[in-house]
Design a protein around this motif. Structure first.
Motif, short mmCIF file in Angstrom:
data_model
loop_
_atom_site.label_atom_id
_atom_site.label_comp_id
_atom_site.label_asym_id
_atom_site.label_seq_id
_atom_site.Cartn_x
_atom_site.Cartn_y
_atom_site.Cartn_z
N GLY A 171 42.03 38.81 44.96
CA GLY A 171 41.61 40.07 44.35
C GLY A 171 41.25 41.10 45.38
O GLY A 171 41.56 42.29 45.23
N GLN A 177 37.39 35.66 32.19
CA GLN A 177 37.80 34.25 32.16
C GLN A 177 36.96 33.41 31.20
O GLN A 177 37.36 32.30 30.84
CB GLN A 177 37.68 33.65 33.56
CG GLN A 177 38.63 34.23 34.58
CD GLN A 177 38.31 33.72 35.97
OE1 GLN A 177 38.96 32.80 36.46
NE2 GLN A 177 37.32 34.29 36.62
N GLY A 219 44.06 43.50 38.15
CA GLY A 219 42.82 43.70 37.40
C GLY A 219 41.60 43.51 38.27
O GLY A 219 40.65 44.31 38.21
N LEU A 220 41.57 42.48 39.11
CA LEU A 220 40.45 42.24 40.01
C LEU A 220 40.30 43.38 41.00
O LEU A 220 39.18 43.78 41.35
CB LEU A 220 40.64 40.92 40.76
CG LEU A 220 40.55 39.63 39.94
CD1 LEU A 220 40.87 38.43 40.83
CD2 LEU A 220 39.18 39.46 39.32
N TRP A 261 46.54 39.64 36.94
CA TRP A 261 45.21 39.17 37.29
C TRP A 261 44.69 39.82 38.57
O TRP A 261 43.58 40.37 38.60
CB TRP A 261 45.22 37.65 37.42
CG TRP A 261 43.90 37.06 37.76
CD1 TRP A 261 43.59 36.30 38.85
CD2 TRP A 261 42.68 37.14 37.01
NE1 TRP A 261 42.28 35.92 38.82
CE2 TRP A 261 41.70 36.43 37.70
CE3 TRP A 261 42.35 37.77 35.81
CZ2 TRP A 261 40.39 36.31 37.24
CZ3 TRP A 261 41.04 37.65 35.34
CH2 TRP A 261 40.08 36.94 36.05
N TYR A 285 41.00 33.27 43.74
CA TYR A 285 40.90 34.49 42.93
C TYR A 285 40.17 35.59 43.69
O TYR A 285 40.61 36.74 43.72
CB TYR A 285 40.15 34.19 41.63
CG TYR A 285 40.93 33.45 40.58
CD1 TYR A 285 42.29 33.20 40.74
CD2 TYR A 285 40.31 32.97 39.43
CE1 TYR A 285 43.01 32.50 39.78
CE2 TYR A 285 41.02 32.28 38.46
CZ TYR A 285 42.36 32.05 38.64
OH TYR A 285 43.06 31.37 37.67
N GLY A 303 43.18 42.12 33.49
CA GLY A 303 42.62 40.79 33.66
C GLY A 303 42.77 39.95 32.41
O GLY A 303 43.05 38.75 32.48
N VAL A 316 35.51 41.75 36.36
CA VAL A 316 36.74 41.34 35.68
C VAL A 316 36.80 39.82 35.59
O VAL A 316 37.34 39.27 34.62
CB VAL A 316 37.98 41.90 36.41
CG1 VAL A 316 39.27 41.39 35.78
CG2 VAL A 316 37.96 43.43 36.38
#
Length: 308
Positions: free
Chosen positions: A187, A264, A251-252, A248, A183, A30, A260
């Motif tokens: 994710g 941000q 990672g999520l 990204w 996102y 992430g 995660v």
């Protein structure tokens, strides 16, 4: 993993690896994604200074969409199922259409540094979407840490804006909401599809709309621009719109949307540094103090429980 597919495209966490290791790996992936995204606003600022903001938003999706078609053909990716297709439409509306469009409009009127701090609300918004849409249950300590980090970011934005928000902030708030939606949805899909497949299919789903709109915008407003403007457009097309999502979404999927997503909180300050280097915007010592405060909050939130 399918033949020819790039590494890191596993569709689900291996049961042989502990959840803690999954979370740690997810946080690092992430962070790489956030580092890529952190330069989006500075480069967008450079691009929209000479190109129409809507063309930048839609055109970058076309460039990334063509790359996505090539990638999906190369790895022979399976077609998404009907439920996955619905999720991909939501993802595309958020990260392929919404965030690029609203952020490009805002960057016409406010500096990248200003936009960066408003986008700092993304972690809290992403956690909210993860909780409401997919049933993640962060602990009270986690929510307090997230709210504290977001409060620091808002305080920074108000300080930089002289105690009030700019009209362009409303476009930035819309960018935050649409990005958080994309996102969280992406994710979740990455747990079954793999991070690179999620963004690739989302781009392909949007391509039939983005291509004709981009052609029309280019014809209507022209595409005459300098080399630096086109280089900036290239970055937001290939890295912000495509490659950054590999890291990204993976990672999520590994570490959880809410946890995660808190990485941000570092993005505004990475963007501030990028704006100083790339767009030659001012950076003072107080920015670093706010950055340190956010890093502390991220470290605290990292230790709080999140039920998935």
């Amino acid at each position: 993993m399918q033949a020819g597919s790039p590494p890191g495209n596993s569709t689900a966490p291996s049961p042989a690896i502990s959840p803690v290791r999954h979370e740690s790996r997810g946080m690092w992936l992430g962070l790489i994604g956030v580092a890529v995204f952190s330069l989006t606003l500075p480069f967008t600022r450079i691009a929209v200074a000479e190109l129409n903001p809507a063309f930048v938003a839609f055109g970058r999706a076309v460039v990334a969409g063509v790359c996505a078609l090539v990638l999906l053909a190369w790895i022979k990716a399976p077609r998404p199922t009907r439920p996955q297709l619905r999720g991909l439409v939501i993802t595309a509306l958020g990260v392929v259409v919404g965030f690029p469009l609203f952020s490009s409009i805002a960057m016409r009127y406010v500096p990248a540094a200003h936009g960066a701090v408003v986008v700092g609300l993304l972690p809290l918004a992403t956690a909210l979407f993860g909780a409401l849409r997919f049933g993640e249950r962060p602990s009270m300590g986690f929510w307090l840490a997230a709210l504290a980090g977001s409060g620091i970011v808002i305080a920074f934005a108000l300080r930089e804006g002289g105690g009030s928000f700019h009209l362009a902030d409303f476009a930035l708030f819309a960018a935050v909401i649409t990005a958080a939606m994309g996102y969280a949805e992406g994710g979740r899909l990455a747990q079954s599809m793999g991070g690179q497949n999620v963004i690739a299919w989302a781009l392909v789903v949007a391509l039939p709309v983005m291509l004709p709109v981009s052609v029309w915008l280019g014809w209507q407003y022209g595409v005459s621009a300098s080399g630096p403007a086109w280089l900036a457009f290239g970055y937001v097309s290939l890295f912000s719109m495509f490659i950054g999502f590999f890291f990204w979404y993976k990672g999520l999927a590994l570490g959880g949307i809410a946890r995660v997503g808190q990485v941000q909180l570092l993005q505004p300050f990475m963007s501030l540094l990028g704006a100083a280097v790339i767009a030659h915007e001012a950076l003072d010592a107080s920015n670093m103090l706010f950055a340190l405060a956010v890093i502390v909050v991220v470290a605290i939130g990292r230790r709080m429980a999140v039920r998935r």
